[in-house]
Design a protein around this motif. Structure first.
Motif, short mmCIF file in Angstrom:
data_model
loop_
_atom_site.label_atom_id
_atom_site.label_comp_id
_atom_site.label_asym_id
_atom_site.label_seq_id
_atom_site.Cartn_x
_atom_site.Cartn_y
_atom_site.Cartn_z
N LEU A 43 0.83 -1.21 0.00
CA LEU A 43 0.00 0.00 0.00
C LEU A 43 0.86 1.26 0.00
CD1 LEU A 43 -2.79 -1.08 2.53
CD2 LEU A 43 -2.73 -1.35 0.03
N PHE A 44 1.98 1.20 0.73
CA PHE A 44 2.90 2.34 0.73
C PHE A 44 3.46 2.57 -0.67
CE2 PHE A 44 2.76 1.28 5.19
CZ PHE A 44 2.83 2.50 5.84
N TYR A 45 3.83 1.49 -1.35
CA TYR A 45 4.39 1.62 -2.70
C TYR A 45 3.33 2.07 -3.70
CZ TYR A 45 8.93 -0.33 -1.49
OH TYR A 45 10.17 -0.52 -0.95
N ALA A 46 2.06 1.81 -3.42
CA ALA A 46 0.99 2.23 -4.31
C ALA A 46 0.63 3.70 -4.10
CB ALA A 46 -0.24 1.35 -4.10
N ILE A 47 0.61 4.14 -2.83
CA ILE A 47 0.12 5.48 -2.51
C ILE A 47 1.23 6.52 -2.54
CG2 ILE A 47 -0.95 6.86 -0.68
CD1 ILE A 47 -2.42 4.27 0.18
N ARG A 48 2.43 6.17 -2.05
CA ARG A 48 3.51 7.15 -1.94
C ARG A 48 3.82 7.87 -3.25
NH1 ARG A 48 8.31 4.14 -1.00
NH2 ARG A 48 7.63 3.78 1.13
N PRO A 49 3.96 7.18 -4.38
CA PRO A 49 4.29 7.90 -5.62
C PRO A 49 3.28 8.97 -5.98
CG PRO A 49 4.65 5.55 -5.90
CD PRO A 49 3.95 5.71 -4.58
N MET A 50 2.00 8.68 -5.79
CA MET A 50 0.97 9.66 -6.13
C MET A 50 1.03 10.89 -5.22
SD MET A 50 -2.32 7.24 -7.01
CE MET A 50 -2.32 6.40 -5.42
N MET A 51 1.48 10.70 -3.98
CA MET A 51 1.57 11.81 -3.04
C MET A 51 2.80 12.68 -3.30
SD MET A 51 -1.12 11.32 -1.25
CE MET A 51 -0.88 12.47 0.10
N ILE A 52 3.87 12.06 -3.83
CA ILE A 52 5.12 12.78 -4.05
C ILE A 52 5.16 13.43 -5.42
CG2 ILE A 52 7.63 12.52 -4.29
CD1 ILE A 52 7.50 10.33 -2.20
N LYS A 53 4.75 12.69 -6.44
CA LYS A 53 4.93 13.16 -7.81
C LYS A 53 3.80 12.60 -8.68
CE LYS A 53 8.35 13.22 -11.54
NZ LYS A 53 9.58 12.59 -12.06
N ALA A 54 2.72 13.32 -8.77
CA ALA A 54 1.58 12.85 -9.55
C ALA A 54 1.92 12.82 -11.04
CB ALA A 54 0.38 13.76 -9.31
N GLN A 55 1.36 11.84 -11.73
CA GLN A 55 1.56 11.70 -13.18
C GLN A 55 0.37 12.26 -13.95
OE1 GLN A 55 2.13 7.64 -14.30
NE2 GLN A 55 3.87 7.30 -12.93
#
Length: 336
Positions: A178-190
């Motif tokens: 879940l961390f690997y799924a959510i963290r990217p969107m919180m740091i750098k949205a695509q």
């Protein structure tokens, strides 16, 4: 060893325990790749796609779909359902995660676009759309290893502060998918592209057909498999093993400890040799079947690097060892 050197090493250890270890030198893989190519130019012939990958992916898809349908009348909390989800499902979906990892480097087909769309097909047993978003984040991880705000594989300071004790690390290891799924969107949205739309619509269409034809339990099995694949499962140890700092001594020719670790054990058989992680970062366009040959040819560059012998022990040590935490990552400041 001089007292000054001892003090420097001690300061490095303290820094790792209390904060991320910040490096002001280039990540090690580019320079090692150049040195290896100078010593062994024949390694260039190992690059290129691996035709076997597509057949392995299709075999795992058949296994997962068959198991999911087999469990359509089995109670979810029965030993059979949970046991198959952990032993077969989680192992198979971890294999699929890493197939998508291979495909993100264009290593399944010669044509880049075919790789993009085949990744969407490979995504189906995961139950949620993943492949389209994964590739840009993963390529950033290679190009900007450890760079704050770009490499979303590195935990945030919030995670590291609030999950730094044994219970926090156990929570992270249990729910790391879940961390690997959510963290990217919180740091750098695509940006949402046509490929993201194709991934989303294909996955939703597949899930709808699966539920319509066989009920909810097959889909629950696939989703449970994905969760367990990134939880307390032996194969999930690779997430932590790859880049967390376990040996705190400074590496040669660097101001930071070793930041990438390899693993050469039997679980590579199920995970596209992702354990050959130094080798993969050094040569990301060499496919999984040829990474052992890369290491055999250039063994003098890899033999002395720190490595892991067990992914299960990696999870255990991560949780229980006070010297290893979410802060145990090498970070770099972004270039202005």
């Amino acid at each position: 060893m001089s007292s000054t050197t001892t003090a420097t090493a001690t300061d490095a250890m303290v820094s790792l325990e209390q904060d991320f270890f910040y490096s002001y030198t280039e990540e090690p893989h580019r320079s090692r790749r150049q040195a290896i190519m100078k010593a062994h130019p024949e390694i260039g012939k190992l690059c290129g796609h691996e035709p076997l990958t597509k057949y392995v992916v299709l075999a795992v898809l058949i296994l997962q779909f068959g198991t999911a349908i087999y469990l359509r009348d089995t109670p979810i909390f029965s030993a059979r359902f949970l046991g198959l989800a952990y032993v077969i499902g989680a192992t198979a979906n971890q294999n699929i995660f890493l197939a998508i990892h291979e495909i993100s480097h264009n290593l399944a087909f010669k044509d880049a676009l075919i790789n993009r769309y085949f990744a969407i097909i490979a995504n189906l047993p995961i139950g949620l759309p993943y492949s389209a978003a994964f590739r840009p984040y993963h390529l950033d991880h290679h190009k900007h290893l450890g760079v704050d705000g770009i490499d979303t594989d590195v935990p945030t300071r919030f995670e590291a502060v609030f999950l730094q004790n044994v219970l926090g690390k156990a929570f992270f290891a249990t729910f790391q998918i879940l961390f690997y799924a959510i963290r990217p969107m919180m740091i750098k949205a695509q940006p949402f592209t046509n490929l993201h739309a194709a991934n989303l619509l294909t996955q939703l269409g597949f899930d709808y057909c699966l539920v319509t034809l066989f009920g909810w339990k097959p889909l629950i099995y696939l989703l449970m498999s994905s969760f367990l694949a990134g939880s307390l499962h032996p194969c999930a140890g690779h997430f932590i093993a790859e880049h967390y700092v376990f040996e705190q001594a400074l590496s040669a020719d660097s101001d930071a400890p070793t930041e990438t670790y390899s693993y050469y054990g039997i679980l590579n058989k199920f995970t596209y040799n992702v354990g050959y992680h130094n080798e993969h970062h050094d040569f990301p366009f060499i496919p999984w079947t040829r990474l052992p040959k890369l290491r055999a040819i250039a063994h003098e560059f890899y033999d002395e690097l720190p490595q892991h012998s067990s992914w299960s022990y990696v999870i255990w040590r991560f949780i229980t060892d006070d010297r290893v935490a979410l802060f145990s990552r090498v970070k770099r400041k972004p270039k202005v």
